[in-house]
Design an enzyme around this catalytic site. Structure first.
Site, PDB file in Angstrom:
ATOM      1  N   HIS A 121     -53.393  11.065 -56.277  1.00  0.00           N
ATOM      2  CA  HIS A 121     -54.232  12.209 -56.636  1.00  0.00           C
ATOM      3  C   HIS A 121     -54.791  12.879 -55.376  1.00  0.00           C
ATOM      4  CE1 HIS A 121     -57.408  14.013 -59.498  1.00  0.00           C
ATOM      5  NE2 HIS A 121     -57.779  14.416 -58.283  1.00  0.00           N
ATOM      6  N   GLU A 122     -55.433  12.087 -54.516  1.00  0.00           N
ATOM      7  CA  GLU A 122     -56.164  12.651 -53.384  1.00  0.00           C
ATOM      8  C   GLU A 122     -55.265  12.973 -52.188  1.00  0.00           C
ATOM      9  OE1 GLU A 122     -59.105  13.581 -53.810  1.00  0.00           O
ATOM     10  OE2 GLU A 122     -59.725  12.470 -55.587  1.00  0.00           O
TER      11      GLU A 122
ATOM     12  N   GLU B  62     -55.926  20.667 -59.998  1.00  0.00           N
ATOM     13  CA  GLU B  62     -56.506  19.443 -60.553  1.00  0.00           C
ATOM     14  C   GLU B  62     -55.664  18.881 -61.689  1.00  0.00           C
ATOM     15  OE1 GLU B  62     -58.576  17.733 -59.207  1.00  0.00           O
ATOM     16  OE2 GLU B  62     -59.790  19.020 -57.927  1.00  0.00           O
TER      17      GLU B  62
ATOM     18  N   HIS C   7     -53.729  16.582 -53.257  1.00  0.00           N
ATOM     19  CA  HIS C   7     -54.661  17.482 -52.574  1.00  0.00           C
ATOM     20  C   HIS C   7     -54.351  17.617 -51.082  1.00  0.00           C
ATOM     21  CE1 HIS C   7     -56.933  18.037 -56.124  1.00  0.00           C
ATOM     22  NE2 HIS C   7     -57.605  16.900 -56.107  1.00  0.00           N
TER      23      HIS C   7
END
Length: 505
Positions: free
Chosen positions: A316-317, A352, A321
């Site tokens: 996710h991070e 997101e 991102h």
């Protein structure tokens, strides 16, 4: 245990003021010459570099440091600081600062952290082999005021050359720093002592205008049916959230095991040494990827770091991102002006939504529980007081501490929580997930990542304009066939159908 940590425990920084400190290497022995070289970050790059997940603690600390220069982390570090460090509630661990290499280190080999020709906009150059630690940084001699005052700082996240845009960006920064109550601990004690009947009265160090908060007080019910169904499916299977958490997440990890998992993941992605990692227990979210003092910083909430969920959080991070931010920085739309010129859609809910899909990717049970509960909580908060919302969430979550956290997230920004109202950002996760799943067969996910911070709706028209020479694709996207299979599994486990999504979207 990481060798780099062992090395730093034996070092002591000299008692001299240094504007920059070394990034610690994961290598067994310290290397001297090859280090990161950063010029000033382009404000446009900083604005778009990372996603919108969890600004709570990081940006609040940023503002406090700017307001209190006497306590700036740039002054007289007394101990070595770790690449992977642990923050406490009271003092907060401050991550390390990148060093500027001397002139003699500019010519480097092909074995580099990034390619030697990698450029971020026009203002950042990355040079050097895998990052090393100079055993004893030599204090730089005093130069002209221009040279001596050059420090690696986080600039205002504003577009250069536009006063109006700068003001808008500053307003956005104020919202993100202001929405965390300054008296959350004392109000939690009072709420629990009241047997959950008291409505907290939150205070804020830098409150924003009511009309600004009102823009974030619009909750949607578009996917409410799907959110409730996803949670009810999990309850039918596991009995309650706590059992679901234990069965699908596994045990909580110790700090040393978190460090080990993070290092292994970074090795998979080829980004060891690029990101400062921060461990804390004072974060409303599970993790956040932000720019702190000009450095990419991953903050992990150790109280929610579970064995089977940690890699999903890293996908996710970092895999979403961070990589999309890095890719975005070399594109023609890497600034606000560039986005406006090309008429780009907002990066959310795609950003997101994609990151949230990657959180559950490859899980044995990829139930979209968290995204569903956040969506539901925001909607209910818009119609309920804090205490009413707390009781209502008992339908899905028994643990009062967990319920408190979800209520605070949805009510942040409010002063009198006896009134209905919400901070609606948390609905973006489920919103983005369902929109991406609706169009999953048409989306080129590798290209979506390569183009950076763009909506899936803009991919086709932007691909001819993209700079593709140094794009970075996470390892889990390399096998597109397997990736597609996992998306279908997410659909099935959460009982989502293409027909239903076509009707909704």
């Amino acid at each position: 245990m990481l060798e780099a940590i062992k090395v730093t425990e034996r070092l002591h920084w000299p008692e001299t003021e240094m504007a920059k400190k070394c990034v610690l290497s994961p290598m067994e022995k310290p290397l001297s010459p090859s280090q990161l070289y950063l010029e000033h970050w382009s404000p446009g790059v900083l604005k778009d570099l990372f996603g919108t997940s969890s600004y709570n603690v990081i940006l609040q600390n940023e503002e406090e440091e700017q307001l209190s220069p006497k306590h700036s982390p740039y002054r007289r570090p007394k101990r070595a600081q770790h690449l992977i460090s642990t923050a406490s509630r009271k003092t907060g661990g401050r991550p390390v600062v990148l060093t500027r290499p001397r002139e003699g280190y500019r010519n480097v080999s092909q074995s580099q952290l990034f390619s030697s020709s990698t450029r971020f906009g026009n203002n950042i150059t990355v040079l050097g082999s895998p990052i090393g630690l100079t055993p004893r940084p030599v204090p730089r001699p005093q130069r002209s005021s221009q040279a001596s005052s050059s420090r690696v700082r986080l600039p205002l996240l504003a577009k250069a050359g536009s006063v109006r845009d700068s003001e808008n960006s500053l307003k956005k920064l104020c919202i993100l720093t202001a929405i965390k109550p300054s008296n959350v601990d004392s109000e939690k004690t009072r709420f629990f002592k009241s047997d959950f009947t008291y409505n907290p009265q939150f205070e804020y160090s830098n409150p924003v205008a009511p009309q600004v908060l009102e823009k974030h007080n619009n909750a949607s019910d578009r996917f409410l049916t799907q959110a409730v169904r996803i949670m009810e499916l999990a309850l039918q299977k596991y009995g309650n959230y706590e059992k679901f958490e234990q069965a699908t997440g596994g045990s909580l990890l110790t700090k040393s095991r978190i460090w080990s998992h993070v290092k292994k993941y970074m090795e998979k992605e080829g980004c060891v040494g690029e990101i400062v990692v921060h461990l804390t227990d004072d974060l409303l979210s599970r993790a956040s990827m932000t720019v702190v003092n000009g450095r990419p910083t991953l903050t992990i909430n150790i109280s929610t770091a579970r064995e089977q969920w940690l890699e999903g959080m890293l996908r996710h991070e970092i895999g979403t991102h961070y990589f999309r931010g890095i890719n975005n920085s070399q594109q023609p739309w890497n600034s606000g002006a560039g986005r406006k010129k090309l008429g780009l859609r907002p990066l959310n809910p795609t950003e997101e939504g994609l990151a949230s899909i990657h959180s559950v990717l490859f899980r044995r049970d990829p139930t979209l529980w968290r995204a569903a509960l956040l969506y539901y909580t925001v909607y209910q908060a818009s119609h309920m007081s804090f205490s009413q919302l707390f009781r209502d969430l008992g339908r899905f979550v028994h643990d009062p501490n967990t319920r408190w956290d979800y209520c605070v997230r949805s009510k942040r920004g409010q002063t009198d929580t006896s009134q209905p109202g919400c901070f609606s950002k948390d609905q973006v996760y489920l919103d983005g997930i369902l929109k991406i799943l609706r169009h999953r067969e048409k989306i080129d996910f590798q290209l979506l990542t390569a183009l950076g911070k763009v909506s899936y709706e803009d991919v086709e028209r932007l691909k001819g304009l993209a700079v593709m020479e140094h794009v970075r694709i996470p390892h889990f996207l390399q096998d597109q066939s397997r990736y597609s299979e996992q998306l279908q599994k997410i659909m099935e486990v959460n009982q989502l159908t293409d027909e239903e999504l076509r009707m909704l979207i």
